[in-house]
Structure formats: structure tokens, C-alpha cells
Design an enzyme around this catalytic site. Structure first.
Site, PDB file in Angstrom:
ATOM      1  N   HIS A 589       0.840  -1.215   0.000  1.00 15.19           N
ATOM      2  CA  HIS A 589       0.000   0.000   0.000  1.00 15.19           C
ATOM      3  C   HIS A 589       0.869   1.257   0.000  1.00 15.19           C
ATOM      4  CE1 HIS A 589      -3.356  -2.689   0.926  1.00 15.19           C
ATOM      5  NE2 HIS A 589      -2.600  -3.197   1.896  1.00 15.19           N
ATOM      6  N   SER A 710      16.121  21.258 -15.444  1.00 11.08           N
ATOM      7  CA  SER A 710      14.969  22.131 -15.685  1.00 11.08           C
ATOM      8  C   SER A 710      15.434  23.391 -16.399  1.00 11.08           C
ATOM      9  CB  SER A 710      14.304  22.500 -14.356  1.00 11.08           C
ATOM     10  OG  SER A 710      13.415  23.584 -14.524  1.00 11.08           O
ATOM     11  N   LYS A 716      17.417  21.228 -10.366  1.00 10.17           N
ATOM     12  CA  LYS A 716      16.702  19.989 -10.661  1.00 10.17           C
ATOM     13  C   LYS A 716      17.613  18.920 -11.285  1.00 10.17           C
ATOM     14  CE  LYS A 716      13.010  19.213 -10.104  1.00 10.17           C
ATOM     15  NZ  LYS A 716      11.867  19.433 -11.019  1.00 10.17           N
ATOM     16  N   GLU A 723      10.686   8.187 -16.231  1.00  7.30           N
ATOM     17  CA  GLU A 723       9.348   8.748 -16.424  1.00  7.30           C
ATOM     18  C   GLU A 723       8.838   8.476 -17.838  1.00  7.30           C
ATOM     19  OE1 GLU A 723       9.692  12.836 -15.384  1.00  7.30           O
ATOM     20  OE2 GLU A 723      10.102  12.432 -13.277  1.00  7.30           O
TER      21      GLU A 723
END
Length: 865
Positions: A589, A710, A716, A723
Site C-alpha cells: 500500500h 529544468s 533539478k 518517467e
């Protein structure tokens, strides 16, 4: 009694042959071992020669072998049948020459070799002997006294010849240029070579994740430097064998046409030879004038054939060696090679004498010094003979095969709603002279709107290599059926080979009338061969051809993706092995649940990928059945052997039902289903990687090579590879649904809806294949924060299950133990304490309270690594 000079390897066969000549034939034997860089134990060789009662001569010919054989082969880019770098074929002329020298020095009147009757080497030795010493006799004791290996071993033992303790599975020949392996398990051409067949090269799947680059410098065609450091050619060969072998490059597994007329399965390990030939050929592209380069390339095949056939000392091969050497004066410069997991690619080249001129090649206006005004006159003169011929044909009523006038200039692009329409297929619009292959039944020209909608050439052009192979096989089958002559078939096959080269080089340009890749290939063939090219379609339909092309593509794509999935699983296994002692939180979970080894978590991602690889293997097998011969739906009356066609194309057999053959796309659905499974598992792995690399988890840090930044936030470090891999799953799942939806409503047999199969299959592959490769690199370079993982395990009562099970071991029912531990957790949470904050006395008191003398006490963990 003769005095025999025997070409001696020091192994069992030639040792027994030497002893047989000495003991049974009563000859004096001079055993000549020529050192060409092969591994051997000199003390063992001497012991065997002494036991055979023969005179031993060991000749060091390594430098001479490189100078007189390997370098001439490099100058000729010599590959027999385009694959084999002639390891043994280059060695035999040198061994023969040294054997003749020793024979003359020692007064031998007969030469002998240890070859069998099946091999090529018997021809090479005898042909060399005929050129170098025509007056000496020749013996072949192994061939003349045929014996099994067991018989040879028994004779060796009886004669006291020392035997190696190693059992001989393969027949191996090795020298500086490479290693050859045959017999044993390799005699089954379907069987994958066993791992123990290789010694010089690692399994490409286990090769380093990071590539290695080497800059090879050539001077007049000779390797002279490595990474700028001067080396002798023999040193360059040794070093490139080492580098290429470490990266799994240099394996050649081929079915070879032996000179004696049989086909043989041969395995070669040739890292240095293949790397040097690739680099040398590329440097020649940069430095040799066009006509010289083309003529040289045509003669290279003949050079290799004559060498393979044992005619090294013949006049033609001598002349060809002189020619090749004469072309090398300008072959000077550097070539950058990149070795990576079984591959070696040229990634850069330069030369002080390069014929490449950037100012002529560039399309940048300011730097371009090519005078485009000269092109018009050149093109008109070049095409003048064709125009004269075409005009004469037209005047005499001959076939109008000359090009149609160019189409009118296209109208300016529309704006507004029309601009939102789907683009038509690439290329200009067809003219009245360019008609589809099926247009004979129609009196009117097809509508351009309809043609633009139905045309598939923009995406199915990637099937062109498979279409060419299928068409070549069909041409051979037509010849076997008597529908083409052998010469006609050979002409068609050769023309298709030229088309394949254009496809591979990106030079193949479809015609505006080409609806699809099949029309394009047939049209290109007919443009080259006229009526002969137009005969190729006999006995087949685009219906069975498109199915065959897509099956071959899917078979190859599935096999490649299976290998990629296994590579990603191997990377996960490798990282798991590196971090065997690391513990991290396991989750249910998305909540911390129990401590687990990091290796267990990584291998949990590897396991489904290995199952996925098996699914892809099954998809490849499902695709590997030939539909050719089904025609449009009911076959053909022409006597064509489509079983032979299937075998030529590597299919396992033919589909039995012709209607099913043209309408079935189960193999594509199986491929897409396997891709969907891979995509789901890749997405789950990517999700974990994204979470682990976040500041909230902090379990891992993505390498800069697989991260992005970024455009606005300088701090970043984004795991974009993971992704994007996660995002590809949606596309792949959609591709499966897309094709399944098309298939569920189709009647038998072929319907044009099936044109939708290719885009779905191609898209799934194109989405997933790069993701597997990129994720393999990302996983291989991931930096794990083991301290952060250990600290996370110590937070949140992750040992609660272990504490409860300790009570169970003491006889406490699990439900009571579960309740007791839950109450302890609630109490400690309220006081801001954890398990590791309890003293041993507190633990013992708590255990006795719940009916146990002791309990497993969670304690602070030692550092994970």
C-alpha cells in the site's frame, strides 16, 4: 625408407600420425611446429615428439605471419562469404612455406600434413606444396589411415605418447588473427553455441555496461598507433583482441560453403580482425578515389575466395596482393571505434589526405563553394544517351519505359481547416503515366484523394529489407520450377541486392505511384530489368507477401526485444549482487511494511522481465511460419516449391490453410501482448526508480548521463528516462487494443483493414525497444544511498512481524501475539520511542508479560555496506 617433414600441431592427431609414420611405415620423421601465436605447452609438445621418436623443429613465424598474411588480408578487407576473416586459410600458406624450408634443411624427400578428407586445409597444403616444392612427395596419414578418436587414443597409450587430461569436445584452430571452432554440439545448425565454445570473447549480455573507445591510427594501410601510442601491427592485433573480446565483440557463427562441396557450421572469435577490417574499410572510404574504391571492392571478394581455396601461391592471387598493396599509399589517418556489448561501430574518422572536402559537401550557404550552376550542364550530358534512346524507342513504337515528365510544382500550402487534415504519403503526386500495379482492370485513373488515403508506403517502407529477401527467394523458386532460367533468376537476385544496398544506405526513393513497399520494390526491379523484372510476381499475391514480410520483421523484432529484456534483467541481477548486504524497507500500500534485502527487491523486477523475454521468444516462434504460397487466398496453380522458399527465409515451416495464412494476425497480437506485458513491468520498475530518486525517499541517485535538468530551476536532477519509460506503457497497451479491435470484426480472408496491423506493431516496438536499452543504462549506473535505506528500516516499527513471530515460536497463538505487538507499537508511538529504544531488560519483561521467556530483540543495525 623416406625422410618425412610433417606439419605438426603437437596435439593428439599429429602426434599419433608422426608415431605411425615412424613405427608402422618405418620413415624418419621431422615434426615441424610453426608458431603463429596459437597457445601450446612447449614441454608437452617435446614430450610427445620424444615419445613418438621423431625429430622436432619449432619455428617462430609470428612476425612473418602478421607481415606476409594478416596485413595483406587487411589491405584487401578480406572476408570469405562476407563473414569469415580467413583465420586458418591465412595460416596454411605460411606453415607450408616453413615446412618446405625445414624439409630442405634436413634433407626430407616427402612432405606430410595431418588433414582429414572433409576439410579445406588438405587442399591448401597440397596446393602450396605444389607451388613451393613440386619435386617432393606428399603424404596425408590422417586421411589415408582413417581412425576414430578412440582408436587414436588407444594407439597413443600403446606407444607411450602423453595425453592431455582434458576431453576434446571441439576441433579448435587458433592463431594471432583469431580462433576457429567446429564439431561437437556445433554440428547442429539450430543449436545455440554453448558458452564453453568461446574463450576469447565474453557473452555480450555480460559485457560491461559502459562502452570503450579506441582510436586506431593507420599509415599506408598498416595499423601504427592505438590512442596515439605507436605500436607494431602484432601489438595492435593483440590489444584489439583483448579489448574487443572483453566487450563481447568478434563472434561469427556461420554456415560456410567448404571447398570440397559441403556446408559446414563454423564458429569464429575474431575481435581484432573484424575491428581492424571495419576501421580500415572506413578509412579507405575517406581516402580512396571513387573508381579505385569500387574496383577494389569488387576484387576483394575474389581475393578472399582464392585464399580460402588454397591458391595463395597461384599467379592470380599474387597479382591481387600486389594490386591491394598498391592501393594503400593514401590509406593514412585515424579511425575511432566504439566497442559495446557485442558491437563495434566506427564513430569517427579523419585523415591528412582525405578526399572529403567539407566546403563541397556542406549545404550551409555561406560555407558551400560548390558551383551549382555547373550541375545543369553535367546532368544534361550525363543523361543524353538515355534521352536519345528513349526518343528512338518512342518513335519506333517501343515500350515507353523512359521517365514521365516531372509533375507540376505543388500549390502553396493551405491554411485554415484544410491544414488540419492528415498529411498524404511522402512524395509527389502520381501522374497519369504512373499507375498502380492493379490498374489494368480499370479504365479511369484512381482518385488522388483515394490514393492518398489508401497509400501505406510512408510506414511500411521499413519492411523493404524483408520484402527484398522474400522476393529473392521467390526468384530462386521460380527458377527451380522452370519458370525462369538460372541466368534470369541470378540477374533478378543481383538487382534486388542492389536495391537492398540502396535501402540500407537510405538512397531508395519510392515512386509517386507506389502504394506500398511491395509495389515499390517490384517497380524498382522492373525499372532496372524491364520485362524480366515484371515476371517476378508470378505465383504470389501482395496478400501473402505482406504477411510474410511482417512475420519476418516481427520474428526479428521479438528476438531483439527478448535480448533487450534479458539485458535489463541482467543489469538488475548485477546490481543485486553488488548490494547483497543492503537492507531497505519493503512496502505494501506504499507504506513501509517489513525490512527486505535490496537485492530481493531488484530481483523482483528482474523475474517478470525474464518471463517477458520468454513471451517474446514465443511471439517470435509464432511469427516464424511462412504464408507464402497462399497467394491472394487460394494458392497458385504454378509448380513452385514454397517449402523451399520458407526454408530459405528461415521459417520453421508453412501455414497449412491458405485462407488462414493471408488473414491471420495472431502473431502480431501475440507480439503486442508480449510487448504490453513488458511495458507494464517496465512501467512498474520505472515507478520505483522515480520514487527512489525523489528527495522524499532518497534511496537512489540517477547518474547524470540518464538525468535531465529544468529550463527554469537550476537545482533539478530529473529521472526523465524512467518517467518516459513509464509513459510508454499507455502507447503499447493502446496498440494492442487498436489491433485487437480491428481484428475482431473481420470476415475471412484478406481485408484492407489489415493494413492497420503494421503501424500498431511498429509503434509498440519503437516505444518499447529504446526504453529497455535506456533503462538498462540507468539501472547499471544508479547510485544507491545505503545509509538512507538503513535509516528508513529503523523507523516505523518494520520489525513488528518478526517480534510477533518470536512470540509464536515461544508458543503464543499468533492472534494474541499480533494484538500484543500492536499494543506495544501504540504505546511506543505515543511516547515518541521505537523498538531500538527499548533496553534488553524492557524486552525481557514485555516478553514474560505475554507468556514467553525471551523474544527476538530488534537492535540497531550495523552499516549496510
Amino acid at each position: 625408407m623416406s625422410r618425412v617433414a610433417l606439419a605438426y600441431s603437437g596435439g593428439l592427431d599429429t602426434s599419433v600420425a608422426a608415431a605411425w609414420l615412424r613405427r608402422e611405415a618405418g620413415d624418419e620423421v621431422v615434426a615441424v611446429l610453426v608458431d603463429l601465436g596459437q597457445p601450446f605447452d612447449l614441454a608437452e609438445v617435446r614430450a610427445r615428439a620424444a615419445a613418438a621418436d621423431v625429430e622436432l623443429h619449432v619455428v617462430d613465424a609470428r612476425e612473418e605471419f602478421v607481415e606476409t598474411a594478416c596485413l595483406p588480408a587487411l589491405f584487401a578487407n578480406a572476408l570469405y562469404e562476407g563473414k569469415y576473416p580467413l583465420v586458418s586459410a591465412l595460416a596454411r600458406p605460411v606453415i607450408a612455406a616453413k615446412l618446405v624450408e625445414v624439409a630442405r634443411e634436413t634433407g626430407a624427400d616427402t612432405l606430410a600434413h595431418g588433414c582429414t578428407g572433409k576439410g579445406n586445409d588438405q587442399v591448401r597444403f597440397v596446393a602450396s606444396f605444389a607451388a613451393l616444392a613440386p619435386g617432393l612427395g606428399v603424404m596425408a596419414p590422417i586421411r589415408e589411415r582413417t581412425m576414430s578418436r578412440d582408436e587414436a587414443v588407444a594407439l597413443a597409450r600403446g606407444w607411450g605418447i602423453p595425453l592431455s587430461s582434458e576431453s576434446k569436445v571441439y576441433s579448435v584452430d587458433e592463431n594471432l588473427w583469431g580462433r576457429t571452432v567446429e564439431t561437437g554440439p556445433l554440428e547442429d545448425p539450430w543449436a545455440e553455441p554453448p558458452p564453453d565454445a568461446f574463450e576469447l570473447t565474453v557473452d555480450p549480455r555480460l559485457a560491461p555496461a559502459e562502452p570503450a573507445e579506441v582510436v586506431v591510427g593507420f599509415e599506408a594501410g598498416r595499423p601504427a598507433t592505438l590512442d596515439g601510442v605507436p605500436v607494431l601491427p602484432i601489438e595492435a592485433i593483440a590489444r584489439l583482441n583483448e579489448i574487443g573480446g572483453a566487450h563481447g565483440f568478434g563472434r561469427v557463427d556461420m554456415i560456410e560453403n567448404r571447398l570440397v562441396g559441403i556446408k559446414s557450421r563454423e564458429l569464429y572469435e575474431v575481435p581484432a580482425a573484424m575491428a581492424l577490417i571495419a576501421a580500415h574499410r572506413d578509412l579507405e572510404d575517406l581516402t580512396l578515389e571513387r573508381d579505385l574504391a569500387h574496383e577494389k571492392a569488387a576484387l576483394e571478394r575474389r581475393w578472399a575466395e582464392l585464399c580460402y581455396y588454397g591458391l595463395w601461391y597461384g599467379p592470380l592471387h599474387g597479382s591481387l596482393r600486389d594490386f591491394m598493396a598498391g592501393t594503400q599509399e593514401r590509406v593514412t589517418g585515424q579511425v575511432r571505434l566504439r566497442f559495446h556489448r557485442g558491437a563495434c561501430h566506427v564513430v569517427g574518422r579523419r585523415s591528412p589526405v582525405a578526399l572529403y572536402d567539407t566546403s563541397l559537401a556542406t549545404y550551409e550557404g555561406a560555407a558551400d563553394r560548390f558551383d551549382h550552376r555547373h550541375a545543369e550542364g553535367f546532368v544534361r550530358l550525363w543523361s543524353l544517351p538515355t534521352r536519345v534512346w528513349a526518343a528512338r524507342e518512342a518513335a519506333s513504337g517501343g515500350p515507353a519505359t523512359h521517365p514521365a515528365p516531372p509533375p507540376a510544382a505543388p500549390a502553396p500550402p493551405e491554411v485554415g481547416p484544410a491544414a488540419l487534415q492528415a498529411p498524404a504519403a511522402a512524395g509527389p503526386s502520381p501522374t497519369a503515366g504512373d499507375r498502380p500495379l492493379w490498374a489494368g482492370r480499370f479504365s479511369a485513373e484512381p482518385s488522388e484523394d483515394a490514393m492518398a488515403f489508401t497509400r501505406s508506403i510512408s510506414f511500411d517502407i521499413r519492411l523493404a529489407p524483408h520484402d527484398v529477401r522474400a522476393t529473392q527467394a521467390h526468384a530462386r523458386a521460380l527458377a527451380a520450377a522452370g519458370l525462369l532460367s538460372s541466368d534470369e533468376s541470378d540477374t533478378i537476385v543481383a538487382a534486388l541486392g542492389e536495391i537492398a544496398d540502396e535501402v540500407a544506405g537510405g538512397r531508395f526513393v519510392p515512386s509517386p505511384a507506389d502504394e506500398d513497399v511491395h509495389s515499390a520494390i517490384e517497380r524498382a526491379l522492373t525499372d532496372r530489368l524491364g520485362e524480366l523484372g515484371a515476371r517476378i510476381h508470378a505465383g504470389r499475391s501482395r496478400n501473402d507477401l505482406v504477411a510474410a514480410d511482417l512475420r519476418m520483421w516481427t520474428r526479428d523484432a521479438a528476438a531483439a526485444m527478448a535480448a533487450a529484456a534479458r539485458s535489463l534483467a541482467a543489469a538488475l541481477h548485477a546490481r543485486a549482487a553488488e548490494h547483497g548486504g543492503v537492507v531497505m524497507p519493503g512496502y505494501t500500500h506504499l507504506q513501509r511494511a517489513q525490512p527486505v534485502p535490496l537485492s530481493l527487491h531488484l530481483e523482483a523486477h528482474a523475474a517478470p522481465l525474464l518471463r517477458d523475454a520468454e513471451r517474446l521468444d514465443r511471439a517470435a516462434a509464432s511469427a516464424n511460419r511462412s504464408p507464402l504460397g497462399a497467394g491472394a487466398l487460394a494458392g497458385t496453380t504454378l509448380p513452385i516449391d514454397f517449402d523451399a522458399v520458407a526454408a530459405q527465409l528461415g521459417f520453421d515451416g508453412r501455414l497449412e490453410n491458405s485462407i488462414d495464412a493471408v488473414s491471420d494476425r495472431d502473431f502480431a497480437l501475440e507480439f503486442l501482448a508480449a510487448c504490453t506485458s513488458v511495458a507494464v513491468h517496465v512501467s512498474r520498475l520505472a515507478e520505483d526508480l522515480v520514487l527512489w530518486c525523489s528527495a522524499e525517499f532518497g534511496f537512489a541517485r540517477v547518474d547524470e548521463a540518464y538525468a535531465t535538468g529544468s529550463s527554469m530551476m537550476p537545482q533539478k536532477r530529473n529521472p526523465d528516462v524512467a518517467e518516459l519509460a513509464r509513459g510508454k506503457a499507455g502507447r503499447v497497451i493502446g496498440d494492442l487494443v487498436r489491433l485487437a479491435t480491428v481484428m475482431k470484426g473481420l470476415p475471412l480472408a484478406y481485408d484492407r483493414d489489415l493494413q492497420e496491423d503494421k503501424e500498431a506493431v511498429f509503434d509498440a516496438h519503437d516505444a518499447l525497444a529504446p526504453a529497455l536499452v535506456a533503462l538498462t543504462g540507468m539501472v547499471s549506473t544508479l547510485e544507491f544511498d545505503t545509509e538512507r535505506m538503513r535509516a528508513a528500516v529503523d523507523e516505523g516499527f518494520l520489525e513488528a512481524t518478526r517480534v510477533a513471530e518470536s512470540l509464536v515460536e515461544a508458543g503464543v497463538p499468533f492472534r494474541r501475539a499480533h494484538e500484543a505487538v500492536g499494543e506495544l507499537v501504540r504505546e511506543l508511538e505515543s511516547k515518541g520511542r521505537g523498538f531500538t529504544d527499548l533496553s534488553e531488560a524492557e524486552w525481557r519483561a514485555w516478553a514474560r508479560e505475554h507468556g514467553a521467556e525471551t523474544v527476538g530483540i530488534p537492535s540497531p543495525r550495523p552499516p549496510a555496506e
